[in-house]
Design a protein around this motif. Structure first.
Motif, short mmCIF file in Angstrom:
data_model
loop_
_atom_site.label_atom_id
_atom_site.label_comp_id
_atom_site.label_asym_id
_atom_site.label_seq_id
_atom_site.Cartn_x
_atom_site.Cartn_y
_atom_site.Cartn_z
N VAL A 35 -22.78 24.42 29.76
CA VAL A 35 -21.83 24.32 28.64
C VAL A 35 -20.50 23.74 29.13
CG1 VAL A 35 -20.48 25.66 26.96
CG2 VAL A 35 -22.91 26.15 27.30
N ASP A 36 -20.03 24.22 30.28
CA ASP A 36 -18.78 23.72 30.84
C ASP A 36 -18.88 22.23 31.16
OD1 ASP A 36 -17.71 26.25 30.63
OD2 ASP A 36 -17.80 26.68 32.78
N GLN A 41 -17.44 16.65 29.98
CA GLN A 41 -17.77 15.25 29.73
C GLN A 41 -17.40 14.81 28.32
OE1 GLN A 41 -18.88 12.84 31.93
NE2 GLN A 41 -18.23 14.47 33.29
N THR A 42 -17.44 15.74 27.37
CA THR A 42 -17.14 15.39 25.99
C THR A 42 -15.64 15.35 25.71
OG1 THR A 42 -19.20 16.45 25.30
CG2 THR A 42 -17.58 16.03 23.58
N PHE A 43 -14.92 16.36 26.21
CA PHE A 43 -13.51 16.51 25.86
C PHE A 43 -12.55 16.33 27.03
CE2 PHE A 43 -15.94 19.41 23.06
CZ PHE A 43 -15.74 18.73 21.88
N GLY A 44 -13.08 16.21 28.25
CA GLY A 44 -12.21 16.08 29.41
C GLY A 44 -11.70 17.41 29.94
N THR A 45 -12.19 18.50 29.37
CA THR A 45 -11.81 19.84 29.81
C THR A 45 -12.99 20.77 29.61
OG1 THR A 45 -10.30 21.69 29.43
CG2 THR A 45 -10.79 20.32 27.54
N GLU A 46 -13.07 21.82 30.41
CA GLU A 46 -14.18 22.77 30.27
C GLU A 46 -14.01 23.65 29.05
OE1 GLU A 46 -14.82 24.93 33.88
OE2 GLU A 46 -15.52 23.16 34.96
N THR A 47 -12.82 23.68 28.48
CA THR A 47 -12.56 24.48 27.29
C THR A 47 -12.50 23.56 26.08
OG1 THR A 47 -11.23 25.97 28.64
CG2 THR A 47 -11.00 26.17 26.26
N GLU A 51 -10.26 23.02 17.19
CA GLU A 51 -10.27 22.30 15.92
C GLU A 51 -11.69 22.02 15.47
OE1 GLU A 51 -7.62 18.94 15.85
OE2 GLU A 51 -6.60 19.73 17.58
N GLN A 52 -11.88 21.87 14.17
CA GLN A 52 -13.19 21.60 13.62
C GLN A 52 -13.42 20.11 13.35
OE1 GLN A 52 -15.75 23.67 13.19
NE2 GLN A 52 -14.56 25.25 14.19
N GLY A 53 -12.35 19.35 13.16
CA GLY A 53 -12.51 17.94 12.85
C GLY A 53 -12.64 17.09 14.11
N PHE A 54 -12.60 15.79 13.95
CA PHE A 54 -12.70 14.88 15.07
C PHE A 54 -11.38 14.20 15.41
CE2 PHE A 54 -17.10 15.12 13.59
CZ PHE A 54 -17.71 15.45 14.79
N ASP A 55 -10.31 14.59 14.74
CA ASP A 55 -9.01 13.98 15.01
C ASP A 55 -8.57 14.17 16.45
OD1 ASP A 55 -8.80 13.03 12.47
OD2 ASP A 55 -7.42 14.58 11.77
N PHE A 56 -8.97 15.29 17.07
CA PHE A 56 -8.58 15.53 18.45
C PHE A 56 -9.18 14.50 19.40
CE2 PHE A 56 -12.47 17.83 17.76
CZ PHE A 56 -13.20 17.59 18.91
N LEU A 57 -10.28 13.86 18.99
CA LEU A 57 -10.88 12.83 19.83
C LEU A 57 -10.17 11.49 19.66
CD1 LEU A 57 -14.70 13.47 19.32
CD2 LEU A 57 -13.37 13.88 21.38
N PHE A 58 -9.74 11.19 18.46
CA PHE A 58 -9.22 9.86 18.16
C PHE A 58 -7.74 9.83 17.80
CE2 PHE A 58 -13.71 10.05 16.93
CZ PHE A 58 -14.20 9.17 17.85
N GLY A 59 -7.17 10.95 17.50
CA GLY A 59 -5.78 10.98 17.06
C GLY A 59 -5.72 10.69 15.57
N ALA A 60 -4.65 11.08 14.97
CA ALA A 60 -4.53 10.94 13.52
C ALA A 60 -4.18 9.52 13.09
CB ALA A 60 -3.49 11.92 13.00
N ASN A 61 -3.51 8.75 13.94
CA ASN A 61 -3.04 7.43 13.53
C ASN A 61 -3.49 6.34 14.50
OD1 ASN A 61 -1.54 8.40 11.30
ND2 ASN A 61 -0.03 9.17 12.74
N THR A 62 -4.78 6.26 14.75
CA THR A 62 -5.25 5.28 15.72
C THR A 62 -5.74 3.98 15.08
OG1 THR A 62 -7.45 6.25 15.73
CG2 THR A 62 -5.89 7.02 17.40
#
Length: 83
Positions: A35-36, A41-47, A51-62
């Protein structure tokens, strides 16, 4: 947050060895180590993010500044087609 279970098949032996070694080194269970690694590999952190959306991956204004202008015609209704 609900958890999802996976069954993963056809893991190459070398991958299994690396995961098992890392599990022993960190003192974590095999499952937690997988899981870690997936989170890392997905988020760049083991934690993973909370958030539930995907904005954390792409940012709100990309989106490109000209994006809205480029797709403006796609929102236009052709009156002749809709009579």
């Amino acid at each position: 947050m609900s958890k999802i279970q996976y069954t993963i098949r056809n893991i190459p032996p070398v991958v299994d060895q690396v995961i098992r070694k890392r599990s022993q080194q960190t003192g974590k269970s095999f499952n937690q180590t997988v899981v870690d690694l997936l989170s890392l590999q997905t988020f760049g952190t083991e934690t993973p993010p909370k958030e539930q959306g995907f904005d954390f991956l792409f940012g709100a204004n990309t989106l490109d500044a000209g994006f809205d202008e480029a797709i403006k015609d796609l929102s236009r209704v052709d009156g002749e087609l809709w009579q």
